[in-house]
Design an enzyme around this catalytic site. Structure first.
Site, PDB file in Angstrom:
ATOM      1  N   HIS A 171      66.058-126.905  44.174  1.00  0.00           N
ATOM      2  CA  HIS A 171      67.247-127.436  43.481  1.00  0.00           C
ATOM      3  C   HIS A 171      68.313-126.431  42.863  1.00  0.00           C
ATOM      4  CE1 HIS A 171      69.654-130.046  40.843  1.00  0.00           C
ATOM      5  NE2 HIS A 171      69.085-129.195  39.693  1.00  0.00           N
ATOM      6  N   PHE A 172      67.871-125.453  41.884  1.00  0.00           N
ATOM      7  CA  PHE A 172      68.658-124.494  41.302  1.00  0.00           C
ATOM      8  C   PHE A 172      69.490-123.638  42.294  1.00  0.00           C
ATOM      9  CE2 PHE A 172      64.751-123.158  39.115  1.00  0.00           C
ATOM     10  CZ  PHE A 172      64.837-121.819  39.588  1.00  0.00           C
ATOM     11  N   HIS A 173      68.714-123.470  43.628  1.00  0.00           N
ATOM     12  CA  HIS A 173      69.509-122.588  44.447  1.00  0.00           C
ATOM     13  C   HIS A 173      70.493-123.318  45.145  1.00  0.00           C
ATOM     14  CE1 HIS A 173      66.076-119.558  43.648  1.00  0.00           C
ATOM     15  NE2 HIS A 173      66.935-118.673  44.253  1.00  0.00           N
ATOM     16  N   HIS A 214      69.533-125.933  29.066  1.00  0.00           N
ATOM     17  CA  HIS A 214      70.487-127.056  29.848  1.00  0.00           C
ATOM     18  C   HIS A 214      71.890-126.583  29.818  1.00  0.00           C
ATOM     19  CE1 HIS A 214      71.491-130.221  32.156  1.00  0.00           C
ATOM     20  NE2 HIS A 214      72.431-130.415  31.510  1.00  0.00           N
ATOM     21  N   TYR A 257      75.696-125.843  32.459  1.00  0.00           N
ATOM     22  CA  TYR A 257      77.134-126.208  32.382  1.00  0.00           C
ATOM     23  C   TYR A 257      78.050-125.042  32.102  1.00  0.00           C
ATOM     24  CZ  TYR A 257      76.019-130.882  34.055  1.00  0.00           C
ATOM     25  OH  TYR A 257      75.541-131.437  34.739  1.00  0.00           O
ATOM     26  N   ARG A 279      55.733-123.301  41.875  1.00  0.00           N
ATOM     27  CA  ARG A 279      56.987-122.433  41.992  1.00  0.00           C
ATOM     28  C   ARG A 279      56.320-121.090  41.131  1.00  0.00           C
ATOM     29  NH1 ARG A 279      61.200-123.724  36.885  1.00  0.00           N
ATOM     30  NH2 ARG A 279      62.000-121.769  37.471  1.00  0.00           N
ATOM     31  N   ARG A 280      56.917-120.161  40.964  1.00  0.00           N
ATOM     32  CA  ARG A 280      56.398-119.034  40.184  1.00  0.00           C
ATOM     33  C   ARG A 280      55.105-118.774  40.626  1.00  0.00           C
ATOM     34  NH1 ARG A 280      58.900-120.158  34.412  1.00  0.00           N
ATOM     35  NH2 ARG A 280      61.064-118.982  34.634  1.00  0.00           N
TER      36      ARG A 280
HETATM   37  C1  HEM Z   1      69.211-113.648  48.633  1.00  0.00           C
HETATM   38  C2  HEM Z   1      69.470-114.723  47.910  1.00  0.00           C
HETATM   39  C3  HEM Z   1      68.571-115.362  47.307  1.00  0.00           C
HETATM   40  C4  HEM Z   1      66.900-115.300  47.750  1.00  0.00           C
HETATM   41  C5  HEM Z   1      66.412-114.867  48.962  1.00  0.00           C
HETATM   42  C6  HEM Z   1      66.244-115.869  46.505  1.00  0.00           C
HETATM   43  C7  HEM Z   1      64.979-116.411  46.291  1.00  0.00           C
HETATM   44  C8  HEM Z   1      64.225-116.905  45.417  1.00  0.00           C
HETATM   45  C9  HEM Z   1      62.924-117.147  45.135  1.00  0.00           C
HETATM   46  C10 HEM Z   1      61.835-117.182  46.441  1.00  0.00           C
HETATM   47  C11 HEM Z   1      62.311-117.688  44.158  1.00  0.00           C
HETATM   48  C12 HEM Z   1      61.289-118.538  43.529  1.00  0.00           C
HETATM   49  C13 HEM Z   1      59.997-117.569  43.462  1.00  0.00           C
HETATM   50  C14 HEM Z   1      58.819-118.329  42.807  1.00  0.00           C
HETATM   51  O1  HEM Z   1      59.144-118.914  42.175  1.00  0.00           O
HETATM   52  O2  HEM Z   1      57.941-117.948  42.961  1.00  0.00           O
HETATM   53  C15 HEM Z   1      63.683-117.481  43.527  1.00  0.00           C
HETATM   54  C16 HEM Z   1      63.517-117.590  41.892  1.00  0.00           C
HETATM   55  C17 HEM Z   1      65.190-117.893  41.344  1.00  0.00           C
HETATM   56  N1  HEM Z   1      66.375-117.460  41.728  1.00  0.00           N
HETATM   57 FE1  HEM Z   1      66.674-116.886  43.719  1.00  0.00          FE
HETATM   58  N2  HEM Z   1      66.974-116.183  45.472  1.00  0.00           N
HETATM   59  C18 HEM Z   1      68.349-115.832  45.845  1.00  0.00           C
HETATM   60  C19 HEM Z   1      69.412-115.900  45.337  1.00  0.00           C
HETATM   61  C20 HEM Z   1      69.686-116.343  43.967  1.00  0.00           C
HETATM   62  C21 HEM Z   1      70.945-116.517  43.214  1.00  0.00           C
HETATM   63  C22 HEM Z   1      72.119-116.044  43.853  1.00  0.00           C
HETATM   64  C23 HEM Z   1      70.690-116.820  42.173  1.00  0.00           C
HETATM   65  C24 HEM Z   1      71.397-117.083  40.748  1.00  0.00           C
HETATM   66  C25 HEM Z   1      72.789-117.304  40.872  1.00  0.00           C
HETATM   67  C26 HEM Z   1      69.279-117.066  41.817  1.00  0.00           C
HETATM   68  C27 HEM Z   1      68.419-117.355  40.885  1.00  0.00           C
HETATM   69  C28 HEM Z   1      67.264-117.657  40.762  1.00  0.00           C
HETATM   70  C29 HEM Z   1      66.477-118.042  39.431  1.00  0.00           C
HETATM   71  C30 HEM Z   1      67.012-118.180  38.216  1.00  0.00           C
HETATM   72  C31 HEM Z   1      65.032-118.219  39.932  1.00  0.00           C
HETATM   73  C32 HEM Z   1      63.734-118.526  38.914  1.00  0.00           C
HETATM   74  C33 HEM Z   1      63.094-117.435  38.455  1.00  0.00           C
HETATM   75  C34 HEM Z   1      62.063-117.854  37.461  1.00  0.00           C
HETATM   76  O3  HEM Z   1      61.433-118.978  38.206  1.00  0.00           O
HETATM   77  O4  HEM Z   1      61.479-117.315  36.756  1.00  0.00           O
HETATM   78  N3  HEM Z   1      68.602-116.783  43.035  1.00  0.00           N
HETATM   79  N4  HEM Z   1      64.790-117.190  43.953  1.00  0.00           N
HETATM   80 CU   LIG Z   2      68.751-129.556  32.256  1.00  0.00          CU
END
Ligand code: HEM
Ligand SMILES: [Cu+2]
Length: 550
Positions: A374-376, A223, A227, A439-440
Site C-alpha cells: 500500500h504505502f509503496h 498518520h 499527509y 511484513r518486516r
Molecule cells: C528501489 C525502490 C524500492 C524498493 C525495491 C523497495 C522495497 C521495499 C521492501 C521489500 C520493503 C519491505 C521489507 C519488509 O517488510 O520486509 C520496503 C519497506 C519500506 N519502504 Fe521501500 N522500496 C523502494 C522504494 C521506497 C521509497 C521510494 C520509499 C519512500 C519514499 C520507501 C519506503 C519504505 C518504507 C517506509 C518501508 C517500511 C520499512 C519498515 O517496515 O520498517 N521505499 N521497501
Molecule cells: Cu494512517
C-alpha cells in the site's frame, strides 16, 4: 504582477538546493537497500559482511520515509515561499540554514547508530526494542531543525500578510504554511515520546517504558506524517500542473478549503494504526476511524478539481466528446507525465487505504506485506513521482539551467520504468499479504509450511519489481545530477498557475489560521484526552528495553 514573474533569489535557491541534495543522496542509498531487501526476501540471496536484515530495513525506512521526504519538502517549501511571498530576509534565511544543519547533523547521528548495528529498530522504533541513545537524539535534532525552519517560514509569511492587509495570500504560500502547521502540530507527539520516554530510557535514567503510550504518541504523529508527504504533492497538483499544461486553476477557494480539511482530518486519527492494540476502548477506535474516513472528502475534492482543470484545458483546445480532452494533455512533458502517473496510481492506492482503515478488513491485512504494498503506491509512487515532476523544473530553475529534450525523454522513461517496477513489486506485496505473508521479516519457509511456500512466487515477483525499480533509481539520479551540475545554462520557469476567471472570490475565513488551529486542537482533545487518561490510569507495568547487544 511583477512578483509572479520573478526568480527565486540566488541565496534562497542555495538553501533550497542544499535540502534537495540531501534528499536525493538519501534516495540513492535507500533505494539500494530496497533492492537488497527484495533480493533477500526472494530466498535467492544472502546479505554479506554480517549486515542484518533489520539493519538494512531500518536504513531503508529512515532514509526514504523520513530523510528523503522531510528534506525535499522543506527545500520545496522554502523555494515556494521565496517565489510567491518574496525573497527571504537574511534572518529567515539564516534560520533556514540553522534548521538545515540541525537536520543534517541529526541525520548523521542517527545514521551512524544504524550503520554500526546499534539501532536496528526500524523507522517506527517501537518500544520495547531499544536503540543506542544517539539514534533517538539524532531523530530529535531532525525534528527540532525542521521546527526552526518551520518557524522561519511562519515569520516570512506573517511579514507578507502585514504588508498586504486584507488580501488573500498567494495560494502556494498558503499551502506551504498549512503544510508546516500540520507538521508542527504532528511532531509534538513524536518529540514528546522521544524526549520524555525514549531518550531517558535508552540512557538508563529509567528502567522501563510504557509501550502503549509510546506507540500512541508515535501514531499521533505517524498518520499526519503521511499527509505531510502528500500536501506538497497536492501543492504541485493544484498550483503547478495547471500552469504546465497551459490551463487554469479550477478554484482557489476549493484548493484552500481542501487543505484546511486535510489539516483537520489528518491529525486526530492515529488509532487507525492501533486497531489491534489492547488498552484502547473500541468506542475510541470507532470515533477515530470515522474521522479517518472524513479525509475521503478533501481527497475527492482534489481529484474532482484536477480533472476539472484537465477537462477545461482540453475543451479550450477544441476537444469534443466525453473524453476528447484526454488526448490534448501534454503527454510528452515529464513535468506533467510523472505527476499524472502518480495521480493515476493514487486511485488504487486510496482504495487500499480505505481497506486498511476499516476495522474488520484491517484484521485480514494487519502487519502483512499488503501494508508495505500500500504505502509503496502512496508515498513511493504518487508522492515520489510528483516530487520527481517538481525536481524537473525546480532544480534547473534554482541552478540557472534548462532541462534538455534528451533529459525530458529520459524522465519519461524513468516514469514508465517506475510504474512498471512498482506494479510488479506492489501487486505482489498485496497478493502475498492477502495470503498471510508478514511484513518486516527476512526470508523463511517456516519449516516448509504449505502456507509459506505459497508466498515464494510472489516474493520472486517482488524481486523482479525491485530490480526494475532500481533501474528507475539510477535513471533519476542521472537526471538530477545532470540538472544540478551539467545541463546547459539558461532560464527555467517556476510555473505558478492562475485562477479561472469565472471562479468565485476567495472567502477570507480560509485565511483565519487561529480559527482552524483552534478547531484542530478541539478535535485532538476530543479524540485523545479520555483514552489517553485511561492509558495512564490503567497502565500495565512498563517494559525493560530489548536490545540484542545487551
Ligand atoms: C528501489 C525502490 C524500492 C524498493 C525495491 C523497495 C522495497 C521495499 C521492501 C521489500 C520493503 C519491505 C521489507 C519488509 O517488510 O520486509 C520496503 C519497506 C519500506 N519502504 Fe521501500 N522500496 C523502494 C522504494 C521506497 C521509497 C521510494 C520509499 C519512500 C519514499 C520507501 C519506503 C519504505 C518504507 C517506509 C518501508 C517500511 C520499512 C519498515 O517496515 O520498517 N521505499 N521497501
Ligand atoms: Cu494512517
Amino acid at each position: 504582477m511583477m512578483k509572479m514573474e520573478s526568480k527565486v533569489a540566488p541565496l534562497d535557491a542555495k538553501l533550497s538546493m542544499a535540502h534537495i541534495y540531501v534528499a536525493f543522496i538519501a534516495l540513492a542509498l535507500g533505494g539500494t537497500a530496497g533492492l537488497l531487501q527484495t533480493l533477500v526476501r526472494s530466498g535467492q540471496f544472502q546479505l554479506p559482511a554480517g549486515i542484518g536484515y533489520y539493519q538494512l530495513l531500518t536504513v531503508h525506512g529512515v532514509l526514504l520515509g523520513l530523510v528523503l521526504t522531510t528534506f525535499f519538502i522543506v527545500g520545496f517549501l522554502f523555494a515556494g515561499l521565496s517565489k510567491t511571498s518574496g525573497t527571504l530576509s537574511d534572518k529567515v534565511r539564516r534560520s533556514g540554514w540553522i534548521g538545515f544543519w540541525l537536520m543534517t547533523f541529526g541525520t548523521s547521528l542517527t545514521a551512524s547508530a544504524i550503520l554500526t548495528g546499534k539501532a536496528s529498530v526500524l523507522y517506527t522504533f517501537y518500544a520495547p526494542l531499544m536503540a543506542h541513545p544517539t539514534f533517538y537524539i539524532g531523530l530529535a535534532l531532525v525534528v527540532v531543525g525542521s521546527w526552526v525552519s518551520g518557524i522561519a517560514m511562519f515569520i516570512h509569511f506573517a511579514k507578507w500578510k502585514k504588508q498586504h492587509p486584507g488580501k488573500a495570500s498567494p495560494l502556494l504560500s498558503y499551502m506551504a504554511i498549512a503544510t508546516m502547521i500540520l507538521w508542527l502540530i504532528a511532531t509534538l507527539g513524536v518529540a514528546a515520546t522521544v524526549l520524555i520516554q525514549y531518550i531517558p530510557w535508552s540512557l538508563g535514567f529509567v528502567d522501563t517504558i510504557d509501550v502503549l503510550i509510546s506507540r500512541t504518541l508515535f501514531w499521533y504523529f505517524g498518520h499526519p506524517l503521511v499527509y505531510f508527504w502528500l500536501l506538497p504533492a497536492y501543492m504541485a497538483w493544484y498550483v503547478i500542473i495547471p500552469k504546465i499544461i497551459g490551463g487554469k486553476i479550477f478554484s482557489d477557494s476549493l484548493a484552500r478549503l481542501s487543505f484546511v480539511l486535510f489539516l483537520l482530518f489528518s491529525i486526530p486519527v492515529g488509532f487507525h494504526h492501533q486497531l489491534t492494540e489492547p488498552g484502547i476502548a473500541p468506542s475510541w477506535k470507532y470515533l477515530q476511524v470515522i474521522l479517518t474516513f472524513l479525509v475521503i472528502i478533501p481527497s475527492l475534492m482534489t481529484a474532482f478539481s484536477m480533472f476539472a482543470t484537465f477537462e477545461m484545458y482540453g475543451r479550450s483546445k477544441g476537444a469534443t466528446g466525453l473524453f476528447g480532452w484526454f488526448r490534448k494533455l501534454p503527454w510528452g512533458d515529464a513535468r506533467f507525465f510523472a505527476p499524472f502517473m502518480g495521480m493515476l496510481i493514487f486511485i488504487p492506492a486510496g482504495a487500499g487505504g480505505i481497506i486498511n482503515a476499516s476495522h474488520q478488513l484491517n484484521q485480514v491485512v494487519h502487519n502483512t506485506i499488503w501494508v508495505t504494498g500500500h504505502f509503496h503506491l502512496t508515498v513511493a509512487t504518487t508522492v515520489l513521482l510528483t516530487f520527481f515532476g517538481i525536481a524537473y523544473w525546480l532544480i534547473p530553475h534554482l541552478t540557472g539551467r534548462i532541462m534538455t529534450k534528451a533529459m525530458n525523454k529520459l524522465a519519461i522513461v524513468q516514469t514508465i520504468v517506475w510504474v512498471i517496477g512498482m506494479t510488479f513489486m506492489s501487486s505482489a506485496m498485496h497478493f502475498a499479504g492477502l495470503l498471510g505473508a508478514p511484513r518486516r521479516s527476512s526470508f523463511s519457509t517456516y519449516g516448509d509450511s504449505a502456507q509459506a511456500l505459497d508466498w515464494i512466487p510472489y516474493q520472486v515477483a517482488q524481486a523482479v519489481g525491485g530490480s526494475i525499480l532500481f533501474i528507475g533509481i539510477i535513471l533519476i539520479i542521472v537526471i538530477v545530477t545532470n540538472l544540478a551540475f551539467f545541463a546547459p545554462k539558461g532560464e527555467t520557469e517556476f510555473p505558478i498557475g492562475e485562477v479561472e476567471e469565472a471562479a468565485e472570490k476567495t472567502p477570507m475565513i480560509l485565511e483565519n489560521w487561529k480559527l482552524w488551529v483552534g478547531i484542530i486542537v478541539v478535535l485532538i482533545l476530543v479524540a485523545y484526552t479520555v483514552p489517553f487518561i485511561e492509558m495512564i490510569q490503567h497502565a500495565p507495568p512498563g517494559s525493560k528495553g530489548f536490545n540484542h547487544l545487551l
